[in-house]
Design a protein around this motif. Structure first.
Motif, PDB file in Angstrom:
ATOM      1  N   SER A 120       0.845  -1.179   0.000  1.00 29.47           N
ATOM      2  CA  SER A 120       0.000   0.000   0.000  1.00 29.47           C
ATOM      3  C   SER A 120       0.885   1.235   0.000  1.00 29.47           C
ATOM      4  O   SER A 120       1.833   1.312   0.796  1.00 29.47           O
ATOM      5  N   GLU A 121       0.597   2.156  -0.912  1.00 28.97           N
ATOM      6  CA  GLU A 121       1.388   3.376  -0.946  1.00 28.97           C
ATOM      7  C   GLU A 121       0.562   4.540  -1.501  1.00 28.97           C
ATOM      8  O   GLU A 121      -0.365   4.357  -2.267  1.00 28.97           O
ATOM      9  N   MET A 122       0.929   5.733  -1.060  1.00 29.62           N
ATOM     10  CA  MET A 122       0.313   6.952  -1.567  1.00 29.62           C
ATOM     11  C   MET A 122       1.277   7.577  -2.564  1.00 29.62           C
ATOM     12  O   MET A 122       2.460   7.761  -2.254  1.00 29.62           O
ATOM     13  N   LEU A 174      -4.144   6.675  -3.647  1.00 26.08           N
ATOM     14  CA  LEU A 174      -3.752   5.576  -2.767  1.00 26.08           C
ATOM     15  C   LEU A 174      -3.843   4.297  -3.581  1.00 26.08           C
ATOM     16  O   LEU A 174      -4.909   3.943  -4.088  1.00 26.08           O
ATOM     17  N   LEU A 175      -2.696   3.611  -3.736  1.00 25.76           N
ATOM     18  CA  LEU A 175      -2.642   2.370  -4.512  1.00 25.76           C
ATOM     19  C   LEU A 175      -2.455   1.208  -3.563  1.00 25.76           C
ATOM     20  O   LEU A 175      -1.522   1.197  -2.747  1.00 25.76           O
ATOM     21  N   VAL A 176      -3.343   0.208  -3.650  1.00 21.22           N
ATOM     22  CA  VAL A 176      -3.313  -0.950  -2.751  1.00 21.22           C
ATOM     23  C   VAL A 176      -3.271  -2.210  -3.601  1.00 21.22           C
ATOM     24  O   VAL A 176      -4.183  -2.456  -4.403  1.00 21.22           O
ATOM     25  N   SER A 177      -2.211  -3.006  -3.453  1.00 29.29           N
ATOM     26  CA  SER A 177      -2.072  -4.260  -4.195  1.00 29.29           C
ATOM     27  C   SER A 177      -2.623  -5.402  -3.342  1.00 29.29           C
ATOM     28  O   SER A 177      -2.232  -5.573  -2.191  1.00 29.29           O
ATOM     29  N   VAL A 178      -3.558  -6.187  -3.909  1.00 30.60           N
ATOM     30  CA  VAL A 178      -4.231  -7.269  -3.188  1.00 30.60           C
ATOM     31  C   VAL A 178      -4.081  -8.558  -3.991  1.00 30.60           C
ATOM     32  O   VAL A 178      -4.209  -8.557  -5.223  1.00 30.60           O
ATOM     33  N   SER A 179      -3.809  -9.682  -3.287  1.00 30.96           N
ATOM     34  CA  SER A 179      -3.695 -10.989  -3.956  1.00 30.96           C
ATOM     35  C   SER A 179      -4.439 -12.038  -3.142  1.00 30.96           C
ATOM     36  O   SER A 179      -4.713 -11.852  -1.955  1.00 30.96           O
ATOM     37  N   ASP A 180      -4.769 -13.155  -3.824  1.00 29.88           N
ATOM     38  CA  ASP A 180      -5.466 -14.248  -3.123  1.00 29.88           C
ATOM     39  C   ASP A 180      -4.873 -15.609  -3.449  1.00 29.88           C
ATOM     40  O   ASP A 180      -5.486 -16.649  -3.208  1.00 29.88           O
ATOM     41  N   LEU A 193      -5.038  -4.378  -8.428  1.00 28.30           N
ATOM     42  CA  LEU A 193      -4.705  -3.097  -7.815  1.00 28.30           C
ATOM     43  C   LEU A 193      -5.988  -2.353  -7.488  1.00 28.30           C
ATOM     44  O   LEU A 193      -6.870  -2.224  -8.337  1.00 28.30           O
ATOM     45  N   LEU A 194      -6.077  -1.884  -6.238  1.00 29.74           N
ATOM     46  CA  LEU A 194      -7.194  -1.033  -5.825  1.00 29.74           C
ATOM     47  C   LEU A 194      -6.712   0.410  -5.873  1.00 29.74           C
ATOM     48  O   LEU A 194      -5.697   0.751  -5.263  1.00 29.74           O
ATOM     49  N   ARG A 195      -7.441   1.273  -6.598  1.00 25.72           N
ATOM     50  CA  ARG A 195      -7.009   2.659  -6.770  1.00 25.72           C
ATOM     51  C   ARG A 195      -8.043   3.597  -6.126  1.00 25.72           C
ATOM     52  O   ARG A 195      -9.235   3.537  -6.437  1.00 25.72           O
ATOM     53  N   PHE A 196      -7.581   4.462  -5.223  1.00 27.62           N
ATOM     54  CA  PHE A 196      -8.446   5.420  -4.529  1.00 27.62           C
ATOM     55  C   PHE A 196      -7.942   6.838  -4.799  1.00 27.62           C
ATOM     56  O   PHE A 196      -6.751   7.117  -4.628  1.00 27.62           O
ATOM     57  N   VAL A 216     -11.312   0.780  -9.316  1.00 29.24           N
ATOM     58  CA  VAL A 216     -11.224   2.174  -8.902  1.00 29.24           C
ATOM     59  C   VAL A 216     -12.331   2.440  -7.884  1.00 29.24           C
ATOM     60  O   VAL A 216     -13.509   2.230  -8.163  1.00 29.24           O
ATOM     61  N   HIS A 217     -11.927   2.875  -6.706  1.00 28.42           N
ATOM     62  CA  HIS A 217     -12.860   3.174  -5.620  1.00 28.42           C
ATOM     63  C   HIS A 217     -13.844   2.040  -5.352  1.00 28.42           C
ATOM     64  O   HIS A 217     -15.054   2.234  -5.374  1.00 28.42           O
ATOM     65  N   PRO A 218     -13.360   0.825  -5.108  1.00 29.09           N
ATOM     66  CA  PRO A 218     -14.292  -0.259  -4.800  1.00 29.09           C
ATOM     67  C   PRO A 218     -14.896  -0.073  -3.400  1.00 29.09           C
ATOM     68  O   PRO A 218     -14.323   0.603  -2.541  1.00 29.09           O
ATOM     69  N   GLU A 219     -16.062  -0.677  -3.201  1.00 34.94           N
ATOM     70  CA  GLU A 219     -16.572  -0.802  -1.837  1.00 34.94           C
ATOM     71  C   GLU A 219     -15.729  -1.872  -1.148  1.00 34.94           C
ATOM     72  O   GLU A 219     -15.450  -2.918  -1.730  1.00 34.94           O
TER      73      GLU A 219
END
Length: 562
Positions: free
Chosen positions: A76-78, A86-92, A98-101, A134-137
């Protein structure tokens, strides 16, 4: 349409404010959506659905998917580029996204720290180097037991600014529960449920399904509006509409109107002066109109027929019956050209019968207008032809009993009501005869919703050539020009009508002027004329006279010629 009108008075629905959480602020938003009662809310149906009933693996996602996913924050980084993000990398374990806010606060940044389990929902998009949302709930998953998914498809409703989908879902769920209660009015209009594709469901069962479809529901049918439960609601709505029209017809028949039943002396004289015989279709429609005029409630009849089928003669016959009975008739057209055409036709047929005509137009001088208004109010004018000027407050009729409206779709509802209210004082509303050459969708809608009776003149006078309608692509425009030129050289005439998808008189006139210049330059041997709505009345009349006399071969025009 209010379904209560077709519910036979079996109970009304309370205001939506009986539901929890609906205060003055939310009520303002609901009113913008025309939601006032619990019934309105129940029939405020979803426009689409989201599937939040299952968790998708990141490795299976494709751009355009709307889905729920569960993963762990890796990074996670700004960053600061054109704007703060705000960029958040998520894996499963199956893939990474990438989650982008763009809009976030410090708390959100701290919560989305590496190692945190997060459940999110959003639309998958193709990013620069990977898929992204982009901007997920999103929701932080503190414990594995807290992981949950919805047990039904999530509805998306038509909404307005300031009213969130969550609020609509919450109050709709309350409305469904209220409608299932013992004190709620019955939603079904029939004692037995209709069978549609082998399915018999009550209205409340159909509403529950449409508002909260189960995970296994046919989403393609729901998206197309063809699901059996949606069709069940459509059936009920059409039934309510038909019952409402039946009640409207009964209500209209309780309104008084002058019963017109003269001997038909003027009509017989008119028939004797004609140099041709009426078609059987004209005679059939005239007989129907005469029967309507004899009734003591207002006639409201639409007469449709092609150009040249003889609608004007039907209108003249109706006017003569009313005039012979001692009342006034008015003929109203949307444009001055059409109104003047009616004036000429009516004058040619009615003047020899001794009928006194008057003409009222918005372009008359003050003295001319006052003179005509005086004749109309005194009753010396028996038949009045005009445009929207007939709606003016200063226009009063002595005993108006019939209104003939040509191309009614061009008049607003309030304009037509204003003329209807000028009927015979103390007696009731005037009869209405409406004419159109083209049953356009809006006119057909008025037939369904305004309870118009409908007659068709489906026969042309003998000797009339059938009309051919041909669509030609723009690439073959030169062929059309050549064919028009050849026809004009054989002493034939043609219209070139300039229309626009978006109605704008200024743009139509500009288009007509451009075409006029183009065709005048291309066709040296053809006399080209121009007419549009922004020309002065005298100019339009002069052009139309030249065209009628054959001095103009090709007339470029806007839809004003209708």
């Amino acid at each position: 349409m209010n379904r209560d009108e077709g519910s036979s008075g079996r109970g009304t629905f309370p205001p939506v404010t009986i539901l929890k959480g609906i205060g003055p602020k939310i009520m303002v938003h609901l009113q913008r959506l025309h939601i006032h009662t619990v019934q309105d809310l129940l029939f405020h149906l979803p426009i689409r659905y989201q599937d939040r009933t299952r968790i998708r693996q990141i490795g299976t996602l494709q751009p355009g998917d709307e889905c729920v996913l569960l993963g762990t924050v890796d990074h996670s980084e700004m960053v600061y580029r054109k704007r703060r993000m705000l960029l958040v990398s998520v894996s499963d374990g199956t893939g990474r996204i990438l989650l982008r806010f763009f809009h976030f606060n410090k708390t959100q940044q701290e919560n989305l720290a590496p190692g945190v389990s997060v459940r999110c929902f959003g639309e998958v998009r193709r990013g620069v180097s990977s898929l992204e949302m982009v901007h997920p709930e999103y929701e932080i998953q503190r414990t594995p037991d807290a992981i949950r998914v919805e047990d039904h498809l999530t509805p998306i409703y038509p909404t307005t600014e300031g009213l969130h989908q969550l609020a609509l879902r919450r109050v709709t769920l309350q409305a469904l529960r209220w409608a299932e209660g013992d004190g709620a009015p019955d939603l079904d209009l029939l004692p037995e449920f209709p069978e549609i594709d082998g399915c018999q469901a009550s209205v409340i069962e159909a509403l529950k399904f449409v508002h909260r479809p189960p995970p296994e529901a046919d989403t393609q049918a729901l998206a197309a509006g063809t699901h059996v439960m949606q069709r069940r609601l459509a059936f009920e709505e059409l039934l309510a509409q038909r019952l409402s029209l039946f009640k409207l017809r009964l209500r209209m028949q309780r309104q008084p109107a002058v019963s017109i039943a003269p001997q038909g002396r003027l009509y017989a004289q008119l028939i004797e002066t004609l140099e041709f015989a009426l078609t059987s279709a004209q005679q059939r429609v005239i007989n129907t109109v005469f029967a309507d005029l004899k009734k003591n409630y207002p006639m409201l009849r639409l007469v449709q027929g092609d150009v040249g089928s003889g609608k004007t003669l039907v209108a003249i016959a109706a006017c003569l019956q009313v005039i012979e009975a001692g009342y006034q008739a008015v003929v109203m057209a949307p444009t001055e050209i059409l109104a003047e055409q009616h004036l000429q036709n009516f004058s040619g047929w009615l003047a020899p019968l001794g009928v006194q005509l008057a003409w009222l137009s918005g372009r008359m001088t003050s003295s001319q207008s006052n003179e005509m208004k005086a004749r109309i109010s005194s009753g010396s004018a028996q038949a009045i032809v005009g445009t929207h000027a007939l709606f003016q407050q200063g226009v009063s009729f002595r005993n108006l009993a019939l209104v003939v409206v040509d191309e009614q779709h061009r008049f607003g509802v309030h304009q037509r009501l204003a003329l209807r209210e000028k009927g015979v004082q103390g007696v009731g509303s005037p009869h209405q005869l409406i004419m159109t050459a083209t049953p356009i969708p809006r006119t057909l809608a008025m037939t369904a919703y305004a309870d118009l009776d409908y007659s068709v003149i489906d026969e042309l006078p003998p000797g009339r050539m059938p009309v051919s309608t041909i669509a030609v692509p723009h690439e073959r425009r030169h062929e059309v020009v050549r064919r028009v030129a050849n026809a004009c050289r054989r002493d034939q005439q043609a219209y070139w009508v300039c229309t626009l998808v978006e109605e704008s008189e200024a743009l139509q006139c500009q288009a007509a002027e451009n075409v006029y210049q183009e065709l005048s330059a291309l066709l040296d041997e053809v006399t080209v004329g121009l007419v549009h709505g922004r020309m002065k009345s005298q100019e339009k009349n002069a052009v139309m006279r030249d065209f009628a006399c054959g001095r103009i071969d090709l007339l470029v025009a806007t839809t004003v010629i209708e």
